[in-house]
Write a protein that holds these residues in place. Structure first.
Motif, PDB file in Angstrom:
ATOM      1  N   MET A   1       0.835  -1.314  -0.040  1.00  0.00           N
ATOM      2  CA  MET A   1       0.031   0.111   0.126  1.00  0.00           C
ATOM      3  C   MET A   1       0.789   1.408   0.062  1.00  0.00           C
ATOM      4  N   GLY A   2       2.267   1.068   0.550  1.00  0.00           N
ATOM      5  CA  GLY A   2       2.811   2.303   0.325  1.00  0.00           C
ATOM      6  C   GLY A   2       2.582   3.574   1.198  1.00  0.00           C
ATOM      7  N   CYS A   3       1.977   3.418   2.394  1.00  0.00           N
ATOM      8  CA  CYS A   3       1.995   4.547   3.333  1.00  0.00           C
ATOM      9  C   CYS A   3       3.113   5.096   3.619  1.00  0.00           C
ATOM     10  N   ARG A   4       3.156   6.404   3.461  1.00  0.00           N
ATOM     11  CA  ARG A   4       4.547   6.874   3.749  1.00  0.00           C
ATOM     12  C   ARG A   4       4.827   7.196   5.095  1.00  0.00           C
ATOM     13  N   PHE A   5       3.761   6.953   5.989  1.00  0.00           N
ATOM     14  CA  PHE A   5       4.279   6.907   7.296  1.00  0.00           C
ATOM     15  C   PHE A   5       4.469   5.679   8.096  1.00  0.00           C
ATOM     16  N   CYS A   6       4.798   4.625   7.366  1.00  0.00           N
ATOM     17  CA  CYS A   6       4.494   3.230   7.920  1.00  0.00           C
ATOM     18  C   CYS A   6       5.647   2.594   7.571  1.00  0.00           C
TER      19      CYS A   6
ATOM     20  N   THR B   1       6.293  -0.691   7.581  1.00  0.00           N
ATOM     21  CA  THR B   1       6.112  -1.906   6.569  1.00  0.00           C
ATOM     22  C   THR B   1       5.861  -1.575   5.265  1.00  0.00           C
ATOM     23  N   ALA B   2       5.552  -0.317   4.941  1.00  0.00           N
ATOM     24  CA  ALA B   2       5.283   0.142   3.719  1.00  0.00           C
ATOM     25  C   ALA B   2       7.063   0.049   2.993  1.00  0.00           C
ATOM     26  N   GLN B   3       7.891   0.162   3.892  1.00  0.00           N
ATOM     27  CA  GLN B   3       9.462   0.188   3.266  1.00  0.00           C
ATOM     28  C   GLN B   3       9.643  -1.295   2.622  1.00  0.00           C
TER      29      GLN B   3
END
Ligand code: SF4
Length: 374
Positions: free
Chosen positions: A97-102, A104-106
């Motif tokens: 999902m790529g949420c910038r604050f997360c 896991t997204a990395q």
């Protein structure tokens, strides 16, 4: 497997229905694996603790998934009637999902978990994972939240099967009302969850929406998924969702300094939520590694909450636990498995493109809540 599926499979292997039922109960209730059952004994490779909150990692051994790790968080919840435990489970390894604050997204999406691997997190937490502050595991897992790694609606069929197993009275027996699915808001996924909620026994399953922004401009900036599923579509999906109880939706709002925390933002969010019966859960941002933003200070959290309450919005604050061990909301993700590849069922690997669909709010795992009513 649910009890019915398990009994049917056991009978095909020559067991009686009675023996199968006894085995199913022993497996879930006592953690005893019958000799004739195949239940992988995933090693618990780490347990990190801050206070009484712990994160545990299961190292998968299944073919094609060897060495991949799930992450789950056990959160003790002090209540007037005694401590209960909430388990935050992962539905995927990594997330697309790529949420910038997360954090896991990395990782990108590495692998969808199967239903049994999701249920295994509950089973391990209940029967295997050492709990330094509760060695006898006296506080059983009472609540389960799908707020760990991954977006549940991105793996919805496995998530729904896992929930069917978890609520089974002869097995885990977790009431549907004690299970919450948190989503970034895939309208199709919300519709599928709605279909499950319409079934007898699932009416009180909880849905949480990770909103995190007052408008499409800000949301698209921090949650790329918003391009595909803008806020108006989200609202429609929520308004169509079946409501059987008085329980309010939980709308999660990760408060990020300078991004979504102004008075105007607060007013916009409250206006957006006005038609939806919901509780606004404010989650002070937990900085991920190399985060461009700091955590908000106490004053700005309090100011945002007070303004939401003044706007007539029922508001809660989620306290932060586990920040120092990267087990707090939005911080799950194992440094060691950052090959940004999706491993398909056949074991083949391919690059995954990040940031197309979007993110669910940071894992909700850690939750001391303070409520404020208008
Ligand atoms: S916040 Fe949730 S949905 Fe967004 S990237 Fe992280 S795990 Fe995925």
């Amino acid at each position: 497997m649910t009890r019915a599926q398990f009994v049917a499979a056991a009978r095909e292997r020559g067991r009686t229905a009675h023996a199968a039922l006894e085995a199913y109960r022993a497996l879930f209730r006592e953690g005893v694996v019958p000799a004739w059952c195949e239940v992988p004994d995933y090693p618990v490779t780490a347990t990190l603790v801050e206070g009484a909150t712990s994160k545990f990692v299961l190292r998968l051994t299944d073919a094609g998934m060897e060495g991949l790790e799930t992450e789950s968080v056990l959160i003790p919840m002090p209540r007037a009637s005694g401590t209960t435990t909430t388990l935050c489970v992962s539905s995927q390894i990594g997330c697309a999902m790529g949420c910038r604050f997360c954090e896991t997204a990395q990782m990108g999406l590495i692998k969808n978990l199967r239903a049994d691997q999701i249920v295994h997190q509950w089973w391990s937490a209940t029967h295997r994972v050492p709990r330094p502050t509760d060695p006898a595991r006296t506080h059983g897992v009472k609540n389960i939240v799908f707020m760990g790694m991954g977006e549940p609606t991105d793996n919805i069929d496995e998530v729904i099967q896992a929930i069917r197993v978890l609520v089974d009275h002869d097995g885990a027996g977790v009431p549907a009302s004690n299970i919450s699915i948190s989503t970034v808001g895939n309208p199709d996924g919300i519709r599928k969850i709605g279909e499950l909620v319409r079934e007898e026994g699932f009416h009180r399953l909880n849905l949480a929406l990770s909103l995190n922004a007052p408008n499409d401009r800000v949301r698209t900036e921090i949650m790329p998924v918003n391009r595909a599923w803008p806020m108006a579509r989200l609202k429609d999906a929520l308004l169509e969702f079946p409501r059987y109880s008085q329980a309010a939706f939980c709308v999660e709002y990760v408060l990020i300094p300078g991004v979504n925390d102004s008075d105007e933002h607060c007013d916009e969010v409250c206006a957006f939520l006005r038609e939806i019966r919901c509780s606004l859960n404010v989650i002070p941002y937990n900085p991920r590694r190399n985060s461009p933003w700091p955590a908000p200070d106490e004053l700005s959290v309090a100011r945002f909450m007070a303004r939401a309450v003044a706007n007539g919005q029922f508001t809660k604050r989620r306290g932060t636990k586990g920040r120092n061990v990267m087990a707090a909301c939005g911080q799950l993700g194992n440094e060691k498995i950052r090959a940004r590849r999706y491993i398909a069922e056949d074991g083949s690997a391919k690059p995954v493109s990040l940031g197309i669909p979007a993110a669910k709010p940071a894992s909700a795992a850690q939750t001391t809540q303070t409520e404020q009513r208008p």
